[in-house]
Write an enzyme that holds these catalytic residues in place. Structure first.
Site, PDB file in Angstrom:
ATOM      1  CD  GLU A 148       0.226 -22.109 -24.017  1.00  0.00           C
ATOM      2  OE1 GLU A 148       0.973 -21.148 -23.918  1.00  0.00           O
ATOM      3  OE2 GLU A 148      -0.881 -21.689 -23.360  1.00  0.00           O
ATOM      4  CG  HIS A 150      -3.168 -20.457 -26.640  1.00  0.00           C
ATOM      5  ND1 HIS A 150      -4.098 -19.778 -27.538  1.00  0.00           N
ATOM      6  CD2 HIS A 150      -3.140 -20.041 -25.609  1.00  0.00           C
ATOM      7  CE1 HIS A 150      -4.572 -18.747 -26.517  1.00  0.00           C
ATOM      8  NE2 HIS A 150      -3.947 -18.943 -25.385  1.00  0.00           N
ATOM      9  CG  HIS A 269      -1.124 -22.463 -19.519  1.00  0.00           C
ATOM     10  ND1 HIS A 269      -0.664 -21.617 -20.515  1.00  0.00           N
ATOM     11  CD2 HIS A 269       0.178 -22.690 -18.662  1.00  0.00           C
ATOM     12  CE1 HIS A 269       0.412 -21.031 -20.146  1.00  0.00           C
ATOM     13  NE2 HIS A 269       0.990 -21.772 -18.795  1.00  0.00           N
TER      14      HIS A 269
END
Lengths: 334, 128
Positions: A148, A150, A269
């Site tokens: 991910e 992020h 996400h």
């Protein structure tokens, strides 16, 4: 406007992580949360954090796997992504080697495949080399895997570049990235800043943090600069530490930056915190982000991920419903 | 400063006195299960007195550990819905009110460098 485009192509869903407060405080069980996703109409995609939703993870019993598949069928939901963890600092003060990290991730990737998830989302705490070692397993299972991205990371951050280099070498469609839209925030959520004020953070400390957050510098520079100036201002250390969380919670990257790695994006996400009076996310520009991904041909899932529970200990049902309404409105207008 | 796990850190309905020890049900102040190797008990204060860590134990998954053992337990996971039993060498007079304050430091193993500090208090009323 092209009225023939089908909004269903970018598929929506929810990560049960959004409901962390309801689950952790034992108000709602795993089964009740799955039922809630169906009831609120915030599927069809379901994402789980393995180490949150499944007791004994990464061991997944046949009976849990059967139960999970039965729940998906009963509520007409689809497994979208299993969130796995690269716990490479399991021994404090010591990092795993790529071989150890690969051995740690292996049972989690197997668990994702056993539960029928098409994607396992990992983390940059595992070095890129560990995925090279896992590639034969990943190919055998036919599952997509990738870390991910992020906040504060972006497409050009050093750990991301290391993975991009590996991907260029191995050239597998099964390896990719999962962007988190907390990376594309224009500002910090008003509800978050209000909570910090209520918890006793002085306005001058808050203004300092926000002004540094908005700048174009590297995350490390921002954190150092904030700490240096907070010390000068005599901001109490626990308050300074609470404020510095914002530098890794959200970051102000341009949504267009994702175009650079678009073919390698395997899941999204849809991070969000709160909404303005018009129902738009107050800090993350979904009206820009979703059309960008649709036009670039992204056709996977986006999990709605409410993280307001970091500071507002609420179940999260209503915000997730609002986020789906917003995303459906944007997709339908394309 | 409080965080969102502070209030539930010590379970109000899981406080017991038994065999000369005080037993508290405590929760993992994080959203996912973590191995005990990244869980560190910080300061324990009962009625203003700091309780030394010797003779304090933590029971999880049916196993009881001394606090200095935790750092090595990389394979013993604290499931996020479970209460652990913290046992302290304290005897509380039920006819008096008491305050217990606990600090837990977590080192989430996928975020190297982060220390997540949670402090929670529980006030016990005197029996009437």
């Amino acid at each position: 406007m092209n009225v023939q485009s089908t909004p269903g192509e970018l598929k929506l869903g929810t990560t049960l992580y959004s409901f962390t407060a309801a689950f952790h405080s034992r108000q709602a069980s795993f089964e009740q949360l799955v039922a809630k996703v169906a009831e609120l109409g915030v599927g069809p995609g379901i994402e789980l954090v393995g180490f949150q939703s499944i007791r004994g993870f990464p061991v997944v019993s046949d009976s849990f796997a059967g139960h999970f598949r039965e729940l998906m069928a009963r509520y007409q939901l689809e497994p979208s992504c299993l969130s796995i963890n690269a716990d490479t600092a399991l021994c404090r003060g010591q990092m795993m080697t790529p071989e150890e990290a690969a051995r740690y991730l292996e049972p989690q990737i197997r668990a994702a495949a056993k539960l029928g998830f098409p994607v396992a989302k990992s983390q940059f705490a595992a070095p890129a080399e560990s995925l090279r070692l896992l590639l034969p397993l990943i190919e055998q299972l036919g599952i997509k895997v990738g870390p991910e991205i992020h906040a504060p990371l972006g497409v050009d951050s050093p750990p991301v570049l290391a993975y991009r280099e590996l991907y260029a070498q191995v050239n597998s469609p099964l390896l990719g990235f999962v962007p988190d839209f907390g990376t594309c925030a224009r500002t910090l959520p008003a509800s978050y800043l209000d909570t910090l004020r209520r918890r006793g953070i002085e306005e001058r400390a808050l203004e300092l943090a926000v002004s540094i957050w908005k700048g174009p510098e590297s995350p490390q520079w921002k954190r150092d600069e904030f700490n240096r100036r907070a010390t000068e201002l005599n901001v109490e250390p626990t308050k300074a530490s609470a404020l510095s969380v914002m530098f890794s919670m959200l970051s102000p990257h341009k949504p267009e930056s994702w175009l650079e790695i678009m073919p390698q994006i395997i899941h999204l996400h849809g991070k969000f915190y709160d909404f303005d009076a018009e129902g738009n996310e107050s800090s993350i520009p979904y009206g820009q982000i979703l059309p960008l991904f649709m036009k670039a041909g992204y056709r996977g899932y986006m999990s709605s991920e409410w993280e307001g529970h970091l500071y507002a200990w609420e179940p999260g049902y209503e915000p997730v419903r609002q986020h789906h309404a917003l995303c459906r409105r944007i997709l339908a207008a394309m | 400063m409080e965080n969102n796990f502070s209030r539930g850190l010590i379970c109000a309905d899981e406080v017991k006195s038994a065999h000369g020890r005080l037993e508290l049900g405590i929760r993992l102040p994080w959203y996912r299960s973590l191995p005990l190797s990244v869980v560190e008990l910080g300061e324990l204060v009962v009625d203003g007195q700091v309780v030394p860590h010797q003779n304090v134990s933590l029971e999880i998954n049916g196993h009881e550990y001394s606090l200095d053992q935790l750092g090595k337990l990389t394979g013993e996971f604290w499931y996020v819905l479970d209460s652990a039993r913290l046992r302290l060498p304290c005897v509380l007079d039920p006819w008096q009110p008491h305050t217990i304050t606990l600090t837990i430091n977590l080192y989430p193993p996928y975020i190297p460098g982060l220390t997540w500090v949670t402090r929670g208090s529980l006030a016990l009323e005197a029996k009437r």
